[in-house]
Scaffold this motif. Structure first.
Motif, mmCIF file in Angstrom:
data_model
loop_
_atom_site.group_PDB
_atom_site.id
_atom_site.type_symbol
_atom_site.label_atom_id
_atom_site.label_comp_id
_atom_site.label_asym_id
_atom_site.label_seq_id
_atom_site.Cartn_x
_atom_site.Cartn_y
_atom_site.Cartn_z
ATOM 1 N N SER A 63 -140.141 -78.986 25.584
ATOM 2 C CA SER A 63 -140.820 -78.804 24.342
ATOM 3 C C SER A 63 -140.572 -77.403 23.611
ATOM 4 N N HIS A 64 -140.253 -77.584 22.330
ATOM 5 C CA HIS A 64 -140.041 -76.304 21.655
ATOM 6 C C HIS A 64 -141.085 -75.658 21.010
ATOM 7 N N PHE A 65 -141.005 -74.651 20.658
ATOM 8 C CA PHE A 65 -141.899 -73.616 20.304
ATOM 9 C C PHE A 65 -141.715 -73.378 18.989
ATOM 10 N N ASN A 66 -142.984 -73.420 18.018
ATOM 11 C CA ASN A 66 -143.075 -73.004 16.642
ATOM 12 C C ASN A 66 -143.954 -72.085 16.338
ATOM 13 N N VAL A 67 -143.755 -71.322 15.147
ATOM 14 C CA VAL A 67 -144.704 -70.433 14.554
ATOM 15 C C VAL A 67 -144.760 -70.741 13.301
ATOM 16 N N LEU A 68 -145.884 -70.894 12.801
ATOM 17 C CA LEU A 68 -146.134 -71.506 11.449
ATOM 18 C C LEU A 68 -146.678 -70.167 10.728
ATOM 19 N N THR A 69 -146.165 -70.038 9.343
ATOM 20 C CA THR A 69 -146.736 -69.152 8.432
ATOM 21 C C THR A 69 -147.222 -69.850 7.276
ATOM 22 N N SER A 70 -147.815 -69.367 6.183
ATOM 23 C CA SER A 70 -148.007 -69.891 4.984
ATOM 24 C C SER A 70 -147.204 -70.656 4.356
ATOM 25 N N ASN A 71 -145.613 -70.207 4.382
ATOM 26 C CA ASN A 71 -144.606 -70.771 3.810
ATOM 27 C C ASN A 71 -143.459 -70.874 4.614
ATOM 28 N N GLN A 72 -143.492 -70.994 5.865
ATOM 29 C CA GLN A 72 -142.223 -70.897 6.714
ATOM 30 C C GLN A 72 -142.660 -71.388 8.281
ATOM 31 N N ASN A 73 -141.656 -72.288 8.591
ATOM 32 C CA ASN A 73 -141.921 -72.676 10.245
ATOM 33 C C ASN A 73 -140.559 -71.794 11.031
ATOM 34 N N ILE A 74 -141.066 -71.439 11.941
ATOM 35 C CA ILE A 74 -139.895 -70.746 12.953
ATOM 36 C C ILE A 74 -139.948 -71.497 14.102
ATOM 37 N N GLU A 75 -138.845 -72.222 14.516
ATOM 38 C CA GLU A 75 -138.512 -73.299 15.622
ATOM 39 C C GLU A 75 -137.835 -72.306 16.766
ATOM 40 N N VAL A 76 -138.293 -72.207 17.862
ATOM 41 C CA VAL A 76 -137.518 -71.559 18.802
ATOM 42 C C VAL A 76 -137.476 -71.973 20.273
ATOM 43 N N LEU A 77 -136.490 -71.571 20.978
ATOM 44 C CA LEU A 77 -136.081 -72.317 22.143
ATOM 45 C C LEU A 77 -136.621 -71.498 23.391
ATOM 46 N N GLY A 78 -136.903 -70.193 23.159
ATOM 47 C CA GLY A 78 -137.143 -69.225 24.124
ATOM 48 C C GLY A 78 -136.490 -67.912 23.941
ATOM 49 N N THR A 79 -137.186 -67.083 23.211
ATOM 50 C CA THR A 79 -136.697 -65.696 22.644
ATOM 51 C C THR A 79 -137.747 -64.658 22.176
ATOM 52 N N GLU A 80 -137.210 -63.776 21.535
ATOM 53 C CA GLU A 80 -138.253 -62.742 21.310
ATOM 54 C C GLU A 80 -138.060 -62.393 19.593
ATOM 55 N N PHE A 81 -139.004 -62.232 19.111
ATOM 56 C CA PHE A 81 -138.870 -61.939 17.508
ATOM 57 C C PHE A 81 -140.118 -61.516 17.015
ATOM 58 N N ASN A 82 -139.976 -60.863 15.815
ATOM 59 C CA ASN A 82 -141.086 -60.197 15.181
ATOM 60 C C ASN A 82 -141.306 -61.052 13.709
ATOM 61 N N VAL A 83 -142.575 -61.096 13.294
ATOM 62 C CA VAL A 83 -142.959 -61.855 12.245
ATOM 63 C C VAL A 83 -143.944 -60.951 11.422
ATOM 64 N N ARG A 84 -143.434 -60.529 10.072
ATOM 65 C CA ARG A 84 -144.623 -59.747 9.402
ATOM 66 C C ARG A 84 -144.873 -60.483 8.129
ATOM 67 N N ALA A 85 -146.218 -61.041 8.156
ATOM 68 C CA ALA A 85 -146.571 -61.781 6.768
ATOM 69 C C ALA A 85 -147.874 -61.410 6.312
ATOM 70 N N TYR A 86 -148.006 -60.394 5.737
ATOM 71 C CA TYR A 86 -149.560 -59.673 5.494
ATOM 72 C C TYR A 86 -150.025 -60.306 4.052
ATOM 73 N N GLN A 87 -151.303 -60.293 3.916
ATOM 74 C CA GLN A 87 -151.999 -61.029 2.719
ATOM 75 C C GLN A 87 -151.555 -60.217 1.652
ATOM 76 N N ASP A 88 -151.327 -58.951 1.666
ATOM 77 C CA ASP A 88 -151.103 -58.173 0.330
ATOM 78 C C ASP A 88 -149.888 -58.320 -0.132
ATOM 79 N N THR A 89 -148.841 -59.064 0.391
ATOM 80 C CA THR A 89 -147.460 -59.533 -0.027
ATOM 81 C C THR A 89 -147.314 -60.792 0.216
ATOM 82 N N PRO A 90 -146.276 -61.424 -0.749
ATOM 83 C CA PRO A 90 -145.987 -62.617 -0.572
ATOM 84 C C PRO A 90 -144.628 -62.762 0.180
#
Length: 383
Positions: A234-261
């Motif tokens: 089973s894949h792992f997905n991280v949703l944000t307001s405008n993007q889907n990140i599909e991963v298989l097993g990994t390390e990553f950083n996501v920055r999606a603050y409200q004060d910037t689009p």
């Protein structure tokens, strides 16, 4: 102690030695860097700005600076291949920053601080857990929480994957306020570090064989994802307001603050597929995607600079003051005002400890950029 906290400690020691005109001796053998690595780092220390900074440090010799670094490093580091160049350079840069700022502290007329009863403290481990029932649980130092399949000691919250064969999925929310941070281990073993002013929606349990999905409602998070091989593919997905990140097993950083689009996704290790209202994009380790509305671009970045926040470090590289102040506002839960808008785009370089007092950080920035400021209650005003 993490490598990044060790870097801060070493930097302070090196800076102190420089100020006292001492030369650390007794070089220690270290497998942290190869000879080619050292050559690479020394070459990068010829950067024009570092040369100018070195001149302010009474023309510190580059080889001597490296010897000082090498004489102090004694920690083996996991997964350092991406970070080691930046980490070593950070030591010299920070030592330079500390020295430069202390040398400038004599110019007291540059700084005006208004005495106030309000105390500004660095952020701490704290969060609000919202259960499916709507009940809110405050998490933080000195508190504990225990329920079926979940427990918290006040600095982290751990879920166990009970009832994983249920067809329905129940979600909880974890909200990190300004001035906070928190760690959560999800039921599938995925580890998530949440930065200040962030909110994560996640399932209490994962259904066997079904896609694993969480949502970063807003804010910043670092993910260390449990591989799909341990979860029937089973894949792992991280949703944000405008993007889907599909991963298989990994390390990553996501920055999606409200004060910037803009949404920033930085891959540390593994592979991710990004999709949304734009062309599907694949990231490689060391790359960052920048999604601005429906336009996405990818570039290589300094990973250390992007993820050091989770290790207790502020890493600012040629960052405009207005962006730095957004970071400080979230972590110290303060408001920052620029009376002179022209200085908002002034840049600053520095590697700083997140546990420092806000005054110490502001003094470094103020003196380096020759910009006076004042503190009134929990508001910082740059003149």
């Amino acid at each position: 102690m993490s490598i990044f906290n060790k870097i801060i400690e070493l930097s302070n020691q090196i800076a102190s030695s420089i100020l006292k005109h001492e030369k650390p001796k007794e070089l220690l053998d270290s497998d942290l860097f190869t000879d080619s690595d050292k050559k690479y780092i020394l070459e990068h220390l010829t950067d024009e700005k570092l040369i100018k900074r070195a001149a302010l440090l009474k023309q510190i010799d580059k080889k001597e600076a490296w010897s000082e670094i090498e004489s102090k490093i004694e920690v083996p580091v996991r997964k350092l291949s991406i970070w080691k160049y930046s980490a070593a350079a950070a030591i010299v840069i920070m030592a330079s920053t500390i020295y430069f700022s202390k040398d400038q502290w004599s110019h007291k007329e540059q700084i005006k601080v208004v005495a106030t009863k309000s105390v500004i403290n660095p952020g701490t481990d704290k969060a609000i857990l919202v259960l499916a029932s709507g009940e809110e649980v405050a998490l933080g130092k000195g508190s504990s929480y225990n329920a079926t399949g979940v427990h918290s000691n006040g600095t982290e919250i751990i879920y166990g994957n009970t009832n994983s064969n249920k067809e329905s999925t129940v979600y909880n929310y974890l909200t990190i306020p300004r001035g906070g941070q928190f760690f959560i281990k999800l039921a599938d073993g995925t580890k998530v570090w949440l930065n200040s002013d962030s909110k994560l929606k996640f399932p209490v349990n994962f259904v066997d064989g079904a896609p694993r999905q969480v949502e970063l409602v807003y804010g910043e998070a670092y993910f260390d994802v449990s591989p799909s091989t341990e979860h029937k593919g089973s894949h792992f997905n991280v949703l944000t307001s405008n993007q889907n990140i599909e991963v298989l097993g990994t390390e990553f950083n996501v920055r999606a603050y409200q004060d910037t689009p803009i949404i920033y996704t930085t891959l540390v290790e593994g592979k991710v597929n990004l999709s949304g209202s734009f062309q599907t994009t694949i990231l490689k380790p060391g790359q960052q995607s920048v999604l601005d509305n429906h336009n996405i671009r990818v570039a290589s970045v300094d990973v250390f600079n992007e993820v050091s926040w989770k290790e207790g470090i502020f890493s600012f590289q040629e960052m405009p003051l207005k962006e730095i102040m957004k970071v400080l506002e979230r972590w110290y839960d303060i408001k920052i005002i620029f009376k002179n808008k022209a200085i908002e785009n002034n840049t600053f370089n520095g590697i700083l400890d997140k546990n420092q007092k806000i005054e110490e950080i502001l003094n470094i920035i103020s003196n380096t950029n020759k910009i006076p400021y004042e503190i009134n209650q929990k508001t910082v005003i740059f003149k």
